[in-house]
Design a protein around this motif. Sequence first.
Motif, PDB file in Angstrom:
ATOM      1  N   ARG A  22       0.823  -1.207   0.000  1.00  0.00           N
ATOM      2  CA  ARG A  22       0.000   0.000   0.000  1.00  0.00           C
ATOM      3  C   ARG A  22       0.857   1.259   0.000  1.00  0.00           C
ATOM      4  N   ILE A  23       1.874   1.286   0.835  1.00  0.00           N
ATOM      5  CA  ILE A  23       2.745   2.461   0.900  1.00  0.00           C
ATOM      6  C   ILE A  23       3.528   2.627  -0.397  1.00  0.00           C
ATOM      7  N   GLY A  24       4.048   1.524  -0.934  1.00  0.00           N
ATOM      8  CA  GLY A  24       4.800   1.610  -2.180  1.00  0.00           C
ATOM      9  C   GLY A  24       3.956   2.093  -3.338  1.00  0.00           C
ATOM     10  N   ALA A  25       2.689   1.654  -3.420  1.00  0.00           N
ATOM     11  CA  ALA A  25       1.808   2.103  -4.503  1.00  0.00           C
ATOM     12  C   ALA A  25       1.552   3.593  -4.410  1.00  0.00           C
ATOM     13  N   LEU A  26       1.410   4.111  -3.198  1.00  0.00           N
ATOM     14  CA  LEU A  26       1.212   5.558  -3.038  1.00  0.00           C
ATOM     15  C   LEU A  26       2.450   6.328  -3.450  1.00  0.00           C
ATOM     16  N   PHE A  27       3.616   5.878  -3.012  1.00  0.00           N
ATOM     17  CA  PHE A  27       4.855   6.589  -3.320  1.00  0.00           C
ATOM     18  C   PHE A  27       5.194   6.533  -4.811  1.00  0.00           C
ATOM     19  N   MET A  28       4.684   5.545  -5.515  1.00  0.00           N
ATOM     20  CA  MET A  28       4.964   5.450  -6.944  1.00  0.00           C
ATOM     21  C   MET A  28       4.023   6.300  -7.791  1.00  0.00           C
ATOM     22  N   THR A  29       2.906   6.753  -7.222  1.00  0.00           N
ATOM     23  CA  THR A  29       1.917   7.479  -8.014  1.00  0.00           C
ATOM     24  C   THR A  29       1.662   8.893  -7.538  1.00  0.00           C
ATOM     25  N   MET A  30       2.005   9.250  -6.322  1.00  0.00           N
ATOM     26  CA  MET A  30       1.687  10.572  -5.799  1.00  0.00           C
ATOM     27  C   MET A  30       2.585  11.636  -6.414  1.00  0.00           C
ATOM     28  N   PRO A  31       2.176  12.899  -6.379  1.00  0.00           N
ATOM     29  CA  PRO A  31       3.020  13.976  -6.912  1.00  0.00           C
ATOM     30  C   PRO A  31       4.313  14.117  -6.108  1.00  0.00           C
ATOM     31  N   VAL A  32       5.284  14.784  -6.716  1.00  0.00           N
ATOM     32  CA  VAL A  32       6.593  15.093  -6.133  1.00  0.00           C
ATOM     33  C   VAL A  32       7.394  13.818  -5.903  1.00  0.00           C
ATOM     34  N   ILE A  33       6.988  12.994  -4.935  1.00  0.00           N
ATOM     35  CA  ILE A  33       7.749  11.784  -4.619  1.00  0.00           C
ATOM     36  C   ILE A  33       7.611  10.751  -5.735  1.00  0.00           C
ATOM     37  N   GLY A  34       6.446  10.649  -6.345  1.00  0.00           N
ATOM     38  CA  GLY A  34       6.216   9.636  -7.362  1.00  0.00           C
ATOM     39  C   GLY A  34       6.562  10.053  -8.771  1.00  0.00           C
ATOM     40  N   THR A  35       7.244  11.179  -8.947  1.00  0.00           N
ATOM     41  CA  THR A  35       7.617  11.637 -10.282  1.00  0.00           C
ATOM     42  C   THR A  35       8.969  11.060 -10.689  1.00  0.00           C
ATOM     43  N   ALA A  36       9.304  11.287 -11.951  1.00  0.00           N
ATOM     44  CA  ALA A  36      10.579  10.778 -12.468  1.00  0.00           C
ATOM     45  C   ALA A  36      11.778  11.542 -11.920  1.00  0.00           C
ATOM     46  N   LEU A  37      11.541  12.652 -11.212  1.00  0.00           N
ATOM     47  CA  LEU A  37      12.652  13.422 -10.632  1.00  0.00           C
ATOM     48  C   LEU A  37      13.344  12.647  -9.518  1.00  0.00           C
ATOM     49  N   ILE A  38      12.606  11.771  -8.855  1.00  0.00           N
ATOM     50  CA  ILE A  38      13.168  10.959  -7.774  1.00  0.00           C
ATOM     51  C   ILE A  38      13.367   9.547  -8.299  1.00  0.00           C
ATOM     52  N   PRO A  39      14.569   9.016  -8.233  1.00  0.00           N
ATOM     53  CA  PRO A  39      14.823   7.663  -8.774  1.00  0.00           C
ATOM     54  C   PRO A  39      13.956   6.597  -8.099  1.00  0.00           C
ATOM     55  N   MET A  40      13.689   5.550  -8.831  1.00  0.00           N
ATOM     56  CA  MET A  40      12.854   4.459  -8.331  1.00  0.00           C
ATOM     57  C   MET A  40      13.441   3.844  -7.069  1.00  0.00           C
ATOM     58  N   ARG A  41      14.753   3.743  -7.014  1.00  0.00           N
ATOM     59  CA  ARG A  41      15.392   3.135  -5.844  1.00  0.00           C
ATOM     60  C   ARG A  41      15.166   3.986  -4.594  1.00  0.00           C
ATOM     61  N   ILE A  42      15.222   5.308  -4.729  1.00  0.00           N
ATOM     62  CA  ILE A  42      15.001   6.188  -3.586  1.00  0.00           C
ATOM     63  C   ILE A  42      13.561   6.072  -3.096  1.00  0.00           C
ATOM     64  N   ARG A  43      12.612   5.996  -4.033  1.00  0.00           N
ATOM     65  CA  ARG A  43      11.220   5.830  -3.631  1.00  0.00           C
ATOM     66  C   ARG A  43      11.013   4.507  -2.897  1.00  0.00           C
ATOM     67  N   LEU A  44      11.695   3.472  -3.350  1.00  0.00           N
ATOM     68  CA  LEU A  44      11.595   2.174  -2.677  1.00  0.00           C
ATOM     69  C   LEU A  44      12.179   2.243  -1.273  1.00  0.00           C
ATOM     70  N   TYR A  45      13.280   2.962  -1.106  1.00  0.00           N
ATOM     71  CA  TYR A  45      13.864   3.130   0.226  1.00  0.00           C
ATOM     72  C   TYR A  45      12.896   3.871   1.148  1.00  0.00           C
ATOM     73  N   PHE A  46      12.242   4.912   0.624  1.00  0.00           N
ATOM     74  CA  PHE A  46      11.253   5.635   1.421  1.00  0.00           C
ATOM     75  C   PHE A  46      10.132   4.705   1.859  1.00  0.00           C
ATOM     76  N   ALA A  47       9.647   3.886   0.921  1.00  0.00           N
ATOM     77  CA  ALA A  47       8.541   2.983   1.237  1.00  0.00           C
ATOM     78  C   ALA A  47       8.951   1.952   2.284  1.00  0.00           C
ATOM     79  N   VAL A  48      10.131   1.393   2.155  1.00  0.00           N
ATOM     80  CA  VAL A  48      10.608   0.390   3.122  1.00  0.00           C
ATOM     81  C   VAL A  48      10.801   1.025   4.498  1.00  0.00           C
ATOM     82  N   ALA A  49      11.367   2.244   4.539  1.00  0.00           N
ATOM     83  CA  ALA A  49      11.585   2.915   5.825  1.00  0.00           C
ATOM     84  C   ALA A  49      10.267   3.218   6.524  1.00  0.00           C
ATOM     85  N   LEU A  50       9.282   3.723   5.776  1.00  0.00           N
ATOM     86  CA  LEU A  50       7.991   4.017   6.390  1.00  0.00           C
ATOM     87  C   LEU A  50       7.272   2.730   6.806  1.00  0.00           C
ATOM     88  N   THR A  51       7.446   1.672   6.026  1.00  0.00           N
ATOM     89  CA  THR A  51       6.844   0.385   6.385  1.00  0.00           C
ATOM     90  C   THR A  51       7.411  -0.131   7.698  1.00  0.00           C
TER      91      THR A  51
END
Length: 258
Positions: A22-51
């Motif tokens: 659930r957290i990963g799906a939000l981070f991959m689609t939401m504005p700012v964090i889910g854009t191409a400006l932030i690498p996929m690996r960084i978004r995954l780290y954010f999702a794992v840390a919040l999880t």
Amino acid sequence: MIELAGSDIGRWVAGYLWVLFRIGALFMTMPVIGTALIPMRIRLYFAVALTALVAPQIANVPQLDALALSTWVVIGEQILIGAAMGFLLQLLFQIHVVAGQIIAMQMGLGFASMNDPAMGISVAVVAQVFTMLITLLFLAMNGHLVVIEVLVESFTTLPIGETLQAAHFQTLVLRFSWVMAAALLIGLPAITALLIVNLSFGVMMRAAPQLNIFSIGFPLTLVFGLFILWVLLGAAAEQYHLFASETLIWLREMVGAR
């Protein structure tokens, strides 16, 4: 010696896995964090840390059975919930993109486009200015923290394993028409002012046909358009606060949060 049963391992894995989807799906689609400006690996780290922070606080997590059909149904539900929340937040940004496109067409800057690194498409320069402004306001007013708060609360209002109803996503479906209405509301002052300018040029052409409207009208329309855009940016914070408040209220309604 510590012995772990298969059920214990499945319970621990499931306790983090459902939350991560659930957290990963939000981070991959939401504005700012889910854009191409932030690498996929960084978004995954954010999702794992919040999880890792949220999962220990969630009780009554379903058991994990990798070969069961119900497991994949739960995975799909968690991804759907996170993605729906992210797409609802995208509407807040898209209304300003549409408003920028409308204003650019009226002031003669519709041909001036540039690549949007966040979306990967070409948009008008005015729309890109609006996008950067809204991104800064979103971060400055802690919009991302409010979204994370609603996300964490959604695990209580929409528990993992609960069957989703169509009413949960009714808000998302009904708000697509809100994008155009809100965009017109933002661009209406500029559209009205530029319409008056164009009508004035029409009167000038009738009064003095020898004037070359193409050599005079286009530069003046562009100058007036930039001035009007400068005036509009003065009220951008108030407009953002209004639309952001409505979007976050709808986000809470979608997940049943208070």
